[in-house]
Design a protein around this motif. Sequence first.
Motif, PDB file in Angstrom:
ATOM      1  N   LEU A  19      69.572  13.354  12.683  1.00 11.86           N
ATOM      2  CA  LEU A  19      68.247  12.780  12.938  1.00 11.86           C
ATOM      3  C   LEU A  19      67.335  13.824  13.541  1.00 11.86           C
ATOM      4  O   LEU A  19      66.168  13.939  13.170  1.00 11.86           O
ATOM      5  CB  LEU A  19      68.385  11.576  13.879  1.00 11.86           C
ATOM      6  CG  LEU A  19      67.065  10.984  14.393  1.00 11.86           C
ATOM      7  CD1 LEU A  19      66.213  10.497  13.232  1.00 11.86           C
ATOM      8  CD2 LEU A  19      67.341   9.867  15.377  1.00 11.86           C
ATOM      9  N   THR A 151      62.367  17.482   4.403  1.00  9.39           N
ATOM     10  CA  THR A 151      63.230  16.366   4.016  1.00  9.39           C
ATOM     11  C   THR A 151      64.242  16.797   2.966  1.00  9.39           C
ATOM     12  O   THR A 151      65.421  16.416   3.004  1.00  9.39           O
ATOM     13  CB  THR A 151      62.375  15.210   3.483  1.00  9.39           C
ATOM     14  OG1 THR A 151      61.430  14.816   4.483  1.00  9.39           O
ATOM     15  CG2 THR A 151      63.232  14.026   3.110  1.00  9.39           C
ATOM     16  N   GLU A 205      72.911   7.686   7.299  1.00  3.55           N
ATOM     17  CA  GLU A 205      71.632   8.135   7.868  1.00  3.55           C
ATOM     18  C   GLU A 205      70.642   8.504   6.769  1.00  3.55           C
ATOM     19  O   GLU A 205      69.453   8.148   6.831  1.00  3.55           O
ATOM     20  CB  GLU A 205      71.874   9.332   8.783  1.00  3.55           C
ATOM     21  CG  GLU A 205      72.402   8.937  10.160  1.00  3.55           C
ATOM     22  CD  GLU A 205      72.425  10.124  11.090  1.00  3.55           C
ATOM     23  OE1 GLU A 205      71.554  10.187  11.983  1.00  3.55           O
ATOM     24  OE2 GLU A 205      73.302  10.982  10.921  1.00  3.55           O
ATOM     25  N   LEU A 208      69.496   5.264   5.069  1.00  4.60           N
ATOM     26  CA  LEU A 208      68.561   4.501   5.906  1.00  4.60           C
ATOM     27  C   LEU A 208      67.196   5.156   5.953  1.00  4.60           C
ATOM     28  O   LEU A 208      66.160   4.480   5.980  1.00  4.60           O
ATOM     29  CB  LEU A 208      69.140   4.364   7.322  1.00  4.60           C
ATOM     30  CG  LEU A 208      70.339   3.416   7.475  1.00  4.60           C
ATOM     31  CD1 LEU A 208      70.860   3.453   8.912  1.00  4.60           C
ATOM     32  CD2 LEU A 208      69.945   1.988   7.099  1.00  4.60           C
ATOM     33  N   ALA A 209      67.185   6.515   5.989  1.00  4.90           N
ATOM     34  CA  ALA A 209      65.895   7.214   6.011  1.00  4.90           C
ATOM     35  C   ALA A 209      65.113   6.949   4.730  1.00  4.90           C
ATOM     36  O   ALA A 209      63.874   6.886   4.736  1.00  4.90           O
ATOM     37  CB  ALA A 209      66.124   8.711   6.208  1.00  4.90           C
ATOM     38  N   GLU A 213      62.423   3.076   7.510  1.00  2.71           N
ATOM     39  CA  GLU A 213      62.236   3.965   8.657  1.00  2.71           C
ATOM     40  C   GLU A 213      62.624   3.260   9.953  1.00  2.71           C
ATOM     41  O   GLU A 213      63.164   3.872  10.871  1.00  2.71           O
ATOM     42  CB  GLU A 213      60.788   4.427   8.710  1.00  2.71           C
ATOM     43  CG  GLU A 213      60.503   5.374   9.868  1.00  2.71           C
ATOM     44  CD  GLU A 213      59.053   5.819   9.879  1.00  2.71           C
ATOM     45  OE1 GLU A 213      58.653   6.443  10.876  1.00  2.71           O
ATOM     46  OE2 GLU A 213      58.337   5.536   8.898  1.00  2.71           O
ATOM     47  N   TRP A 216      66.338   3.234  10.221  1.00  2.00           N
ATOM     48  CA  TRP A 216      66.766   4.617  10.475  1.00  2.00           C
ATOM     49  C   TRP A 216      66.567   4.982  11.937  1.00  2.00           C
ATOM     50  O   TRP A 216      67.437   5.574  12.581  1.00  2.00           O
ATOM     51  CB  TRP A 216      65.970   5.541   9.562  1.00  2.00           C
ATOM     52  CG  TRP A 216      66.168   7.005   9.846  1.00  2.00           C
ATOM     53  CD1 TRP A 216      67.210   7.765   9.490  1.00  2.00           C
ATOM     54  CD2 TRP A 216      65.266   7.866  10.534  1.00  2.00           C
ATOM     55  NE1 TRP A 216      67.040   9.050   9.917  1.00  2.00           N
ATOM     56  CE2 TRP A 216      65.834   9.139  10.564  1.00  2.00           C
ATOM     57  CE3 TRP A 216      63.997   7.669  11.127  1.00  2.00           C
ATOM     58  CZ2 TRP A 216      65.208  10.237  11.167  1.00  2.00           C
ATOM     59  CZ3 TRP A 216      63.377   8.751  11.723  1.00  2.00           C
ATOM     60  CH2 TRP A 216      63.989  10.012  11.745  1.00  2.00           C
ATOM     61  N   TRP A 217      65.418   4.610  12.496  1.00  2.00           N
ATOM     62  CA  TRP A 217      65.110   4.951  13.890  1.00  2.00           C
ATOM     63  C   TRP A 217      66.048   4.219  14.841  1.00  2.00           C
ATOM     64  O   TRP A 217      66.419   4.743  15.893  1.00  2.00           O
ATOM     65  CB  TRP A 217      63.652   4.570  14.187  1.00  2.00           C
ATOM     66  CG  TRP A 217      63.235   4.940  15.584  1.00  2.00           C
ATOM     67  CD1 TRP A 217      63.240   4.145  16.678  1.00  2.00           C
ATOM     68  CD2 TRP A 217      62.771   6.207  16.011  1.00  2.00           C
ATOM     69  NE1 TRP A 217      62.796   4.818  17.780  1.00  2.00           N
ATOM     70  CE2 TRP A 217      62.505   6.115  17.392  1.00  2.00           C
ATOM     71  CE3 TRP A 217      62.532   7.429  15.362  1.00  2.00           C
ATOM     72  CZ2 TRP A 217      62.026   7.194  18.139  1.00  2.00           C
ATOM     73  CZ3 TRP A 217      62.049   8.494  16.103  1.00  2.00           C
ATOM     74  CH2 TRP A 217      61.813   8.367  17.476  1.00  2.00           C
ATOM     75  N   SER A 220      70.229   5.506  13.632  1.00  2.00           N
ATOM     76  CA  SER A 220      70.629   6.905  13.529  1.00  2.00           C
ATOM     77  C   SER A 220      71.109   7.517  14.849  1.00  2.00           C
ATOM     78  O   SER A 220      72.002   8.369  14.826  1.00  2.00           O
ATOM     79  CB  SER A 220      69.480   7.732  12.952  1.00  2.00           C
ATOM     80  OG  SER A 220      68.324   7.618  13.769  1.00  2.00           O
TER      81      SER A 220
END
Length: 470
Positions: A19, A151, A205, A208-209, A213, A216-217, A220
């Motif tokens: 992350l 990314t 991770e 999820l990204a 978002e 993910w936040w 992660s």
Amino acid sequence: MIQLTAPQAPALGRLPLVLLCAALLCPAAAQAQTVTPSLYWAATLHGWAAAMLALMATAVGVVSSLHHRERPASFLVGMMLSWVVLRAATAPGAAGLRPLLMTLLVLCGVQYLLRQMNWKRSWIDHALLIQCLVVPASLLVTGGQVVVLGTLWHVVLGLELVVAMGWALWLRRQRQQSAVDDAPGGDFHLMAALLLPTMLALVAEMLLAAVSETLWWTASPWLGLMLPVLMLGLGLQLLNNVAHARVDAEKRAASLEQRMAERIAEVERNHAQLAEQKLEQVTERERKRIAADLHDDLGAKLLTIVHTSESDRISTLAREALEEMRLSVRGLTGKPVHLIDALGDWRAEVVSRLGQANILAEWKSPAEDVEHTLQARSYVQTTRILRESVSNIIKHSGATHATISCAVQEGDFILTIQDDGQGIPTELDGRLDRGHGMASMKSRAKQMHGQCLVESGPGWGTVIRLTIPL
């Protein structure tokens, strides 16, 4: 509740490794978020993980420097330190180091996982080194606009770690099945328990990204704990392997010392046997030389005296001396004597001597034929004991009858000489070995590892029992 906005980006240092790298390479992902208790505890755990990894890196570094076979562990040290420094590199001035640290972490991780299984390819080494230059250079060329490129690199580096973990796990499985190398292959289940959750966490991770978002936040920080946990597990496994190797080495050293001691003892025994054989050979040669000298020189002179002497007394003494000399020569030559032949010689001599003294001699041979042999020295010593016994009967006993019996029992030869004479006088105070050569007979029996027992009493004769091993 603490609020974190984009200018407060240093707080992102508490996020997990993947992350953090994504956030550092993609600032757009670091939007304003609320630091919830969950994120706070995740950040705290990351701090503890960083401290433990720093200590573990020190211990593993010492081990890899001291043990040549553990040199690949230096890559694990680099992986740990890259994660620790990457977590700490949250200041704005350190933004240029983050891509390089991430690529260094991947380089060290891939190298350690593969070299731990003795799987090394030069093209992988070159590709990882080139990647360490390409990643920061490509970000530098963009002039700080790293949203898309960052990314992309995050996905590539994450997938490299996942592929390296999967390949290392497959190699370990193959080693275990083929039993080629028990050391790296025997702990497959432990490595699977460490690598598989980490691989799933890295893939989750990235997914999820791409999907949400918000998810993910939230997830992660906890998923990112798997990578430091993996590194701690690898470090503990390495230290455990070194400890076991030390114990095994001590056991092998102890076993080697024992085998060496046994070998030395065997060599010493062989040396002693060789020395004894050499001494026996020298002694045998000397015996034969003395026997030849006695036979050729002294024997010839005694034989001359026997045939030329005008005195019967001198002739008799010379003949007796000649017989004693021949007996000594026979003992010196060392040739074994068949027991049946010895019994014949003894019987002829005893019956003849006792008959000349008007003593009736009764000879009792063994109940069955014997096929044993006597050593030359045993034959000589037994002959002398028998002669001394017969001489005592003739000179001191006053007997009219004597019985000599021979037997073989349980590997021993037993010779019994009994007379009906007056026995040994009481003046000897019960010490039967004081007179009539008894001490000499017992000494000769002892030299043959046997025994000579004497029983006597006034008026009921004397019994001498000789027992010697065959």
